[in-house]
Design a protein around this motif. Structure first.
Motif, PDB file in Angstrom:
ATOM      1  N   MET A   1      34.843  36.179  44.449  1.00  0.00           N
ATOM      2  CA  MET A   1      34.064  36.137  43.226  1.00  0.00           C
ATOM      3  C   MET A   1      33.679  37.557  42.820  1.00  0.00           C
ATOM      4  O   MET A   1      33.238  38.341  43.647  1.00  0.00           O
ATOM      5  CB  MET A   1      32.815  35.292  43.443  1.00  0.00           C
ATOM      6  N   LEU A   2      33.845  37.892  41.578  1.00  0.00           N
ATOM      7  CA  LEU A   2      33.523  39.225  41.068  1.00  0.00           C
ATOM      8  C   LEU A   2      32.033  39.353  40.814  1.00  0.00           C
ATOM      9  O   LEU A   2      31.426  38.516  40.168  1.00  0.00           O
ATOM     10  CB  LEU A   2      34.284  39.481  39.769  1.00  0.00           C
ATOM     11  N   ILE A   3      31.446  40.394  41.382  1.00  0.00           N
ATOM     12  CA  ILE A   3      30.016  40.634  41.181  1.00  0.00           C
ATOM     13  C   ILE A   3      29.863  41.573  39.997  1.00  0.00           C
ATOM     14  O   ILE A   3      30.410  42.673  39.993  1.00  0.00           O
ATOM     15  CB  ILE A   3      29.381  41.250  42.444  1.00  0.00           C
ATOM     16  N   THR A   4      29.126  41.155  38.990  1.00  0.00           N
ATOM     17  CA  THR A   4      28.902  41.996  37.818  1.00  0.00           C
ATOM     18  C   THR A   4      27.420  42.284  37.663  1.00  0.00           C
ATOM     19  O   THR A   4      26.591  41.717  38.352  1.00  0.00           O
ATOM     20  CB  THR A   4      29.431  41.316  36.538  1.00  0.00           C
ATOM     21  N   GLY A   5      27.106  43.147  36.737  1.00  0.00           N
ATOM     22  CA  GLY A   5      25.711  43.436  36.460  1.00  0.00           C
ATOM     23  C   GLY A   5      25.089  44.430  37.425  1.00  0.00           C
ATOM     24  O   GLY A   5      23.873  44.558  37.488  1.00  0.00           O
ATOM     25  N   ILE A   6      25.898  45.117  38.214  1.00  0.00           N
ATOM     26  CA  ILE A   6      25.370  46.113  39.139  1.00  0.00           C
ATOM     27  C   ILE A   6      24.809  47.270  38.335  1.00  0.00           C
ATOM     28  O   ILE A   6      25.426  47.750  37.393  1.00  0.00           O
ATOM     29  CB  ILE A   6      26.477  46.590  40.106  1.00  0.00           C
TER      30      ILE A   6
ATOM     31  N   ALA B   1      41.474  39.444  48.339  1.00  0.00           N
ATOM     32  CA  ALA B   1      41.098  39.546  49.752  1.00  0.00           C
ATOM     33  C   ALA B   1      40.555  38.231  50.298  1.00  0.00           C
ATOM     34  O   ALA B   1      40.843  37.858  51.433  1.00  0.00           O
ATOM     35  CB  ALA B   1      40.061  40.660  49.933  1.00  0.00           C
ATOM     36  N   GLU B   2      39.770  37.506  49.534  1.00  0.00           N
ATOM     37  CA  GLU B   2      39.160  36.260  50.009  1.00  0.00           C
ATOM     38  C   GLU B   2      40.089  35.060  49.873  1.00  0.00           C
ATOM     39  O   GLU B   2      40.017  34.134  50.672  1.00  0.00           O
ATOM     40  CB  GLU B   2      37.858  35.997  49.254  1.00  0.00           C
ATOM     41  N   ALA B   3      40.938  35.080  48.870  1.00  0.00           N
ATOM     42  CA  ALA B   3      41.867  33.967  48.645  1.00  0.00           C
ATOM     43  C   ALA B   3      43.246  34.567  48.342  1.00  0.00           C
ATOM     44  O   ALA B   3      43.587  34.806  47.182  1.00  0.00           O
ATOM     45  CB  ALA B   3      41.397  33.093  47.500  1.00  0.00           C
ATOM     46  N   PRO B   4      44.047  34.859  49.385  1.00  0.00           N
ATOM     47  CA  PRO B   4      45.353  35.508  49.184  1.00  0.00           C
ATOM     48  C   PRO B   4      46.201  34.802  48.133  1.00  0.00           C
ATOM     49  O   PRO B   4      46.320  33.578  48.120  1.00  0.00           O
ATOM     50  CB  PRO B   4      46.000  35.415  50.568  1.00  0.00           C
ATOM     51  N   GLY B   5      46.724  35.611  47.217  1.00  0.00           N
ATOM     52  CA  GLY B   5      47.582  35.090  46.159  1.00  0.00           C
ATOM     53  C   GLY B   5      46.834  34.661  44.914  1.00  0.00           C
ATOM     54  O   GLY B   5      47.448  34.417  43.875  1.00  0.00           O
ATOM     55  N   GLU B   6      45.517  34.537  44.985  1.00  0.00           N
ATOM     56  CA  GLU B   6      44.724  34.138  43.829  1.00  0.00           C
ATOM     57  C   GLU B   6      44.080  35.369  43.204  1.00  0.00           C
ATOM     58  O   GLU B   6      43.161  35.951  43.780  1.00  0.00           O
ATOM     59  CB  GLU B   6      43.638  33.133  44.234  1.00  0.00           C
ATOM     60  N   LEU B   7      44.567  35.749  42.035  1.00  0.00           N
ATOM     61  CA  LEU B   7      44.046  36.926  41.352  1.00  0.00           C
ATOM     62  C   LEU B   7      43.116  36.528  40.214  1.00  0.00           C
ATOM     63  O   LEU B   7      43.393  35.559  39.498  1.00  0.00           O
ATOM     64  CB  LEU B   7      45.203  37.760  40.784  1.00  0.00           C
ATOM     65  N   PRO B   8      42.015  37.252  40.054  1.00  0.00           N
ATOM     66  CA  PRO B   8      41.162  36.978  38.885  1.00  0.00           C
ATOM     67  C   PRO B   8      41.879  37.357  37.598  1.00  0.00           C
ATOM     68  O   PRO B   8      42.897  38.048  37.610  1.00  0.00           O
ATOM     69  CB  PRO B   8      39.941  37.879  39.113  1.00  0.00           C
ATOM     70  N   GLU B   9      41.321  36.920  36.499  1.00  0.00           N
ATOM     71  CA  GLU B   9      41.911  37.217  35.195  1.00  0.00           C
ATOM     72  C   GLU B   9      41.865  38.722  34.948  1.00  0.00           C
ATOM     73  O   GLU B   9      40.854  39.386  35.197  1.00  0.00           O
ATOM     74  CB  GLU B   9      41.131  36.479  34.104  1.00  0.00           C
ATOM     75  N   ALA B  10      42.954  39.267  34.426  1.00  0.00           N
ATOM     76  CA  ALA B  10      43.046  40.714  34.145  1.00  0.00           C
ATOM     77  C   ALA B  10      42.489  41.002  32.767  1.00  0.00           C
ATOM     78  O   ALA B  10      43.187  41.500  31.880  1.00  0.00           O
ATOM     79  CB  ALA B  10      44.503  41.182  34.260  1.00  0.00           C
TER      80      ALA B  10
END
Length: 200
Positions: free
Chosen positions: A1-6, A186-195
């Protein structure tokens, strides 16, 4: 999961004349020329010693050199690349004395690398102003292979150093003058978030 708002992104200023300076260095690149011209207009007629450094390397295609050449300054130095300007800034700050004021304007990448130089000379926050005048491109540092990549516009991209697919985090490192990127699947091999396009 991408952490945003840092909340590690730099907070930028609006360029304005700083009081108490005996020498003013105005450095910028590309689209930063607009803020430089505004600042020089505010400094006009005050009898200040002003050195202008301008790089024509531009991510937005904007070039303000012709307008900068019309300004009344002690010296105008022009560079073909941002790196050449930063190297010249390093030398100039090395020769500077107390009372130097530094103004930076341009892309976040340019400001970050120029600030690394300013920090090496212990310039205080009341001696430096920075105005972000760039686009949403980012300078990225790969945590896996230590490679820097300029002008990244997508949330997911392939690292030119280690060839891993990386996701750009919203964490900005002042020490590295770059955003950090980590292995995208890294957490789910082969599953990439949206670019998706970077928008901040």
């Amino acid at each position: 999961m991408l952490i945003t708002g840092i909340k590690s992104r730099p907070v930028y200023d609006q360029l304005r004349p700083l009081p108490g300076g005996t020498r003013h260095i105005v450095a910028g690149q590309g689209s930063g020329g607009r803020a430089m011209l505004r600042l020089l207009g505010e400094m006009s007629g005050q009898g200040l010693h002003i050195t202008v450094l301008y790089s024509q390397e531009s991510f937005s295609g904007q070039d303000f050199l012709a307008e900068l050449q019309l300004q009344q300054v002690a010296e105008l130095r022009v560079y073909a690349s941002n790196q050449a300007l930063v190297e010249a800034l390093d030398q100039l700050l090395g020769e500077s004395r107390m009372g130097t004021r530094l103004y930076l304007s341009g892309s976040e990448s340019f400001i970050g690398t120029a600030m690394q130089v300013a920090t090496a000379y212990d310039l205080n926050h009341d001696e430096v102003l920075r105005e972000d005048a760039g686009t949403y491109v980012r300078r990225i540092w790969c945590v896996h292979c230590d490679t820097y990549t300029e002008n990244v516009t997508k949330r997911v991209f392939q690292c030119p150093g280690c060839n891993l697919m990386l996701v750009v985090r919203d964490h900005y490192s002042r020490r590295l003058a770059a955003f950090q990127a980590v292995k995208a699947d890294a957490e789910a091999p082969g599953e990439l978030p949206e670019a998706e396009e970077l928008d901040t």
